[in-house]
Design a protein around this motif. Structure first.
Motif, PDB file in Angstrom:
ATOM      1  N   LEU A 215       0.830  -1.208   0.000  1.00  0.00           N
ATOM      2  CA  LEU A 215       0.000   0.000   0.000  1.00  0.00           C
ATOM      3  C   LEU A 215       0.864   1.258   0.000  1.00  0.00           C
ATOM      4  CD1 LEU A 215      -2.902  -0.966   2.445  1.00  0.00           C
ATOM      5  CD2 LEU A 215      -3.010  -0.721  -0.029  1.00  0.00           C
ATOM      6  N   VAL A 216       1.925   1.221   0.786  1.00  0.00           N
ATOM      7  CA  VAL A 216       2.830   2.378   0.822  1.00  0.00           C
ATOM      8  C   VAL A 216       3.483   2.594  -0.548  1.00  0.00           C
ATOM      9  CG1 VAL A 216       4.959   3.255   1.833  1.00  0.00           C
ATOM     10  CG2 VAL A 216       3.237   2.230   3.298  1.00  0.00           C
ATOM     11  N   LEU A 217       3.914   1.498  -1.199  1.00  0.00           N
ATOM     12  CA  LEU A 217       4.516   1.621  -2.522  1.00  0.00           C
ATOM     13  C   LEU A 217       3.518   2.153  -3.547  1.00  0.00           C
ATOM     14  CD1 LEU A 217       6.663  -1.653  -2.702  1.00  0.00           C
ATOM     15  CD2 LEU A 217       7.457   0.684  -2.303  1.00  0.00           C
ATOM     16  N   ALA A 218       2.269   1.699  -3.461  1.00  0.00           N
ATOM     17  CA  ALA A 218       1.252   2.183  -4.397  1.00  0.00           C
ATOM     18  C   ALA A 218       0.994   3.672  -4.205  1.00  0.00           C
ATOM     19  CB  ALA A 218      -0.043   1.385  -4.222  1.00  0.00           C
ATOM     20  N   VAL A 219       0.909   4.093  -2.962  1.00  0.00           N
ATOM     21  CA  VAL A 219       0.693   5.525  -2.697  1.00  0.00           C
ATOM     22  C   VAL A 219       1.873   6.354  -3.202  1.00  0.00           C
ATOM     23  CG1 VAL A 219       0.445   7.229  -0.857  1.00  0.00           C
ATOM     24  CG2 VAL A 219      -0.870   5.125  -0.766  1.00  0.00           C
ATOM     25  N   ALA A 220       3.093   5.829  -3.018  1.00  0.00           N
ATOM     26  CA  ALA A 220       4.272   6.553  -3.497  1.00  0.00           C
ATOM     27  C   ALA A 220       4.271   6.652  -5.023  1.00  0.00           C
ATOM     28  CB  ALA A 220       5.545   5.866  -2.995  1.00  0.00           C
ATOM     29  N   ALA A 221       3.887   5.552  -5.714  1.00  0.00           N
ATOM     30  CA  ALA A 221       3.857   5.591  -7.176  1.00  0.00           C
ATOM     31  C   ALA A 221       2.823   6.582  -7.694  1.00  0.00           C
ATOM     32  CB  ALA A 221       3.560   4.184  -7.720  1.00  0.00           C
ATOM     33  N   VAL A 222       1.645   6.583  -7.077  1.00  0.00           N
ATOM     34  CA  VAL A 222       0.610   7.536  -7.500  1.00  0.00           C
ATOM     35  C   VAL A 222       1.071   8.968  -7.254  1.00  0.00           C
ATOM     36  CG1 VAL A 222      -1.733   8.316  -7.011  1.00  0.00           C
ATOM     37  CG2 VAL A 222      -1.263   5.892  -7.217  1.00  0.00           C
ATOM     38  N   SER A 223       1.748   9.198  -6.147  1.00  0.00           N
ATOM     39  CA  SER A 223       2.246  10.544  -5.858  1.00  0.00           C
ATOM     40  C   SER A 223       3.287  10.982  -6.888  1.00  0.00           C
ATOM     41  CB  SER A 223       2.840  10.581  -4.443  1.00  0.00           C
ATOM     42  OG  SER A 223       1.886  10.214  -3.477  1.00  0.00           O
ATOM     43  N   LEU A 225       3.538   9.931 -10.037  1.00  0.00           N
ATOM     44  CA  LEU A 225       2.846  10.200 -11.296  1.00  0.00           C
ATOM     45  C   LEU A 225       2.145  11.552 -11.259  1.00  0.00           C
ATOM     46  CD1 LEU A 225       1.320   6.698 -12.167  1.00  0.00           C
ATOM     47  CD2 LEU A 225       3.268   7.834 -13.242  1.00  0.00           C
ATOM     48  N   PHE A 226       1.533  11.857 -10.152  1.00  0.00           N
ATOM     49  CA  PHE A 226       0.849  13.138 -10.027  1.00  0.00           C
ATOM     50  C   PHE A 226       1.838  14.295 -10.095  1.00  0.00           C
ATOM     51  CE2 PHE A 226      -1.006  16.513  -7.314  1.00  0.00           C
ATOM     52  CZ  PHE A 226      -2.125  16.797  -8.089  1.00  0.00           C
ATOM     53  N   LEU A 227       3.007  14.132  -9.467  1.00  0.00           N
ATOM     54  CA  LEU A 227       4.030  15.173  -9.512  1.00  0.00           C
ATOM     55  C   LEU A 227       4.571  15.351 -10.927  1.00  0.00           C
ATOM     56  CD1 LEU A 227       5.762  17.168  -7.938  1.00  0.00           C
ATOM     57  CD2 LEU A 227       7.372  15.314  -7.468  1.00  0.00           C
ATOM     58  N   ALA A 228       4.778  14.233 -11.657  1.00  0.00           N
ATOM     59  CA  ALA A 228       5.243  14.330 -13.042  1.00  0.00           C
ATOM     60  C   ALA A 228       4.215  15.038 -13.920  1.00  0.00           C
ATOM     61  CB  ALA A 228       5.556  12.939 -13.587  1.00  0.00           C
ATOM     62  N   PHE A 229       2.936  14.738 -13.697  1.00  0.00           N
ATOM     63  CA  PHE A 229       1.880  15.416 -14.465  1.00  0.00           C
ATOM     64  C   PHE A 229       1.891  16.917 -14.196  1.00  0.00           C
ATOM     65  CE2 PHE A 229      -2.509  17.020 -14.484  1.00  0.00           C
ATOM     66  CZ  PHE A 229      -2.800  16.882 -15.838  1.00  0.00           C
ATOM     67  N   LEU A 230       2.079  17.293 -12.940  1.00  0.00           N
ATOM     68  CA  LEU A 230       2.127  18.720 -12.610  1.00  0.00           C
ATOM     69  C   LEU A 230       3.319  19.406 -13.272  1.00  0.00           C
ATOM     70  CD1 LEU A 230       1.112  18.821  -8.826  1.00  0.00           C
ATOM     71  CD2 LEU A 230      -0.280  19.375 -10.825  1.00  0.00           C
ATOM     72  N   LEU A 231       4.487  18.728 -13.283  1.00  0.00           N
ATOM     73  CA  LEU A 231       5.660  19.307 -13.922  1.00  0.00           C
ATOM     74  C   LEU A 231       5.458  19.464 -15.438  1.00  0.00           C
ATOM     75  CD1 LEU A 231       8.546  17.477 -12.021  1.00  0.00           C
ATOM     76  CD2 LEU A 231       7.727  19.808 -11.698  1.00  0.00           C
ATOM     77  N   LEU A 232       4.842  18.450 -16.068  1.00  0.00           N
ATOM     78  CA  LEU A 232       4.568  18.540 -17.498  1.00  0.00           C
ATOM     79  C   LEU A 232       3.603  19.675 -17.807  1.00  0.00           C
ATOM     80  CD1 LEU A 232       4.865  17.398 -20.348  1.00  0.00           C
ATOM     81  CD2 LEU A 232       3.013  15.791 -19.827  1.00  0.00           C
ATOM     82  N   LEU A 233       2.573  19.803 -17.003  1.00  0.00           N
ATOM     83  CA  LEU A 233       1.613  20.887 -17.207  1.00  0.00           C
ATOM     84  C   LEU A 233       2.278  22.245 -17.018  1.00  0.00           C
ATOM     85  CD1 LEU A 233      -1.332  21.636 -17.711  1.00  0.00           C
ATOM     86  CD2 LEU A 233      -1.743  21.480 -15.260  1.00  0.00           C
ATOM     87  N   LEU A 234       3.158  22.353 -16.043  1.00  0.00           N
ATOM     88  CA  LEU A 234       3.867  23.609 -15.820  1.00  0.00           C
ATOM     89  C   LEU A 234       4.788  23.932 -16.990  1.00  0.00           C
ATOM     90  CD1 LEU A 234       4.502  25.933 -13.888  1.00  0.00           C
ATOM     91  CD2 LEU A 234       6.255  24.486 -12.831  1.00  0.00           C
ATOM     92  N   ALA A 235       5.469  22.923 -17.536  1.00  0.00           N
ATOM     93  CA  ALA A 235       6.346  23.161 -18.685  1.00  0.00           C
ATOM     94  C   ALA A 235       5.556  23.625 -19.909  1.00  0.00           C
ATOM     95  CB  ALA A 235       7.131  21.888 -19.004  1.00  0.00           C
ATOM     96  N   LEU A 236       4.385  23.020 -20.149  1.00  0.00           N
ATOM     97  CA  LEU A 236       3.560  23.441 -21.273  1.00  0.00           C
ATOM     98  C   LEU A 236       3.062  24.862 -21.105  1.00  0.00           C
ATOM     99  CD1 LEU A 236       1.478  20.193 -21.942  1.00  0.00           C
ATOM    100  CD2 LEU A 236       3.427  21.064 -23.229  1.00  0.00           C
TER     101      LEU A 236
END
Length: 337
Positions: A215-223, A225-236
């Motif tokens: 569960l901890v690993l799943a939460v870390a992976a989702v976090s 992915l969410f951070l990468a999405f935010l960085l991509l959106l900021l770059a665009l």
């Protein structure tokens, strides 16, 4: 003026003080009813005459009780955790609050009793017991003032073998303070069956830890992915902002570019037409007649850069092509022997 004395080994002046002008008494520290329930002191009043006259008065202070102590559960005791040197035993597994109840028990059979005390006095020390949570609601009940845990009905075959009961102990103070006690009741007919049930319940501790890790690993992976999405959106967004900040092309430069391209022939552009014009610059024309003296071989003039075919001089006859050459041969006499 306060006459000196001692209370619980401390000077009396450290507890209260008397104002010399008005005679008002002030408390210098908080009093606990469980430590000091009453306080007796002597106050001396003296005038300013000559000679001065004085009188003594006894003051008795009664301390009122407040609900400042929560109930303390004596049984069941809190389950100790496994220490570094603890071996496999009942205390090491945290089974201190385990009770045995036979499956053949009748309704109202005593199973266990929760014991609690309150250090307050009066109604602040009156305790009440309430069953807050149970694995099987309706199977057990708790006495309101006694804390006795009894069966509310006879256990059935479909009932689980292990039950967890959470009992809340409250006092009657304002505001009311409370404490909780956790009991584990096992439906078994013998101690051997009880130990077997507890051992089987303690065995699946390893999968629970593994599930928590996943569960901890799943939460870390989702976090992540969410951070990468935010960085991509900021770059665009930053790229779009930088494009909006660039100045648009001026009309003067656009006009100059159009004027520069206006004088360039279309055949100079790279393409099919340019290739054809380049090949045409190296072509030649042949005009044959019946009379060999009038046959002509004319190569196109100009350089490779001149893509237009050269025109004949004004005083020179144009070469015969196609139908004109055929008509010319028919009009001339046959010169062959």
């Amino acid at each position: 003026r306060l006459r000196e004395g001692r209370l619980r080994g401390a000077p009396l002046s450290s507890y209260v003080s008397v104002q010399a002008e008005t005679g008002a008494l002030y408390a210098l520290r908080s009093f606990d009813y469980e430590e000091v329930r009453e306080l007796e002191l002597w106050v001396r009043a003296e005038d300013g005459g000559a000679p001065p006259l004085s009188s003594n008065v006894s003051v008795r202070l009664l301390i009122a009780d407040e609900n400042d102590n929560a109930p303390q559960v004596l049984y069941p005791p809190p389950a100790p955790g496994p220490g570094p040197g603890s071996g496999p035993g009942v205390g090491a597994l945290g089974w201190s609050g385990v009770e045995l109840a036979p499956r053949s028990a009748e309704p109202g059979a005593l199973v266990a009793k929760v014991v609690a005390v309150d250090a307050d006095a009066g109604q602040n020390a009156w305790l009440s017991y309430e069953l807050a949570k149970a694995t099987e609601p309706g199977l057990f009940r708790v006495g309101l003032h006694s804390g006795e845990v009894r069966t509310a009905r006879s256990p059935l075959a479909r009932d689980a073998a292990r039950h967890s009961l959470v009992v809340v102990v409250k006092d009657r103070g304002r505001p009311a303070l409370s404490a909780t006690a956790t009991l584990t009741v096992v439906l078994a007919e013998s101690v051997a069956e009880l130990l077997s049930e507890l051992g089987s319940a303690a065995a699946p501790a390893e999968p629970a830890g593994s599930l928590t890790r996943w569960l901890v690993l799943a939460v870390a992976a989702v976090s992540c992915l969410f951070l990468a999405f935010l960085l991509l959106l900021l770059a665009l967004r930053l790229r779009r902002w930088r494009r909006s900040r660039l100045p648009p092309p001026s009309s003067a430069s656009a006009t100059a570019a159009a004027a520069a391209l206006r004088g360039v022939p279309a055949s100079h552009f790279v393409g099919i037409d340019g290739v054809r014009a380049f090949l045409r610059s190296y072509s030649h024309d042949v005009s044959l007649t019946a009379d060999s003296r009038k046959s002509q071989l004319r190569c196109a003039g100009g350089s490779c850069c001149d893509t237009l075919p050269a025109r004949p001089p004004p005083d020179e006859a144009a070469p015969l092509r196609g139908e004109d050459a055929a008509a010319h041969r028919a009009a001339e006499p046959d010169a062959l022997p």
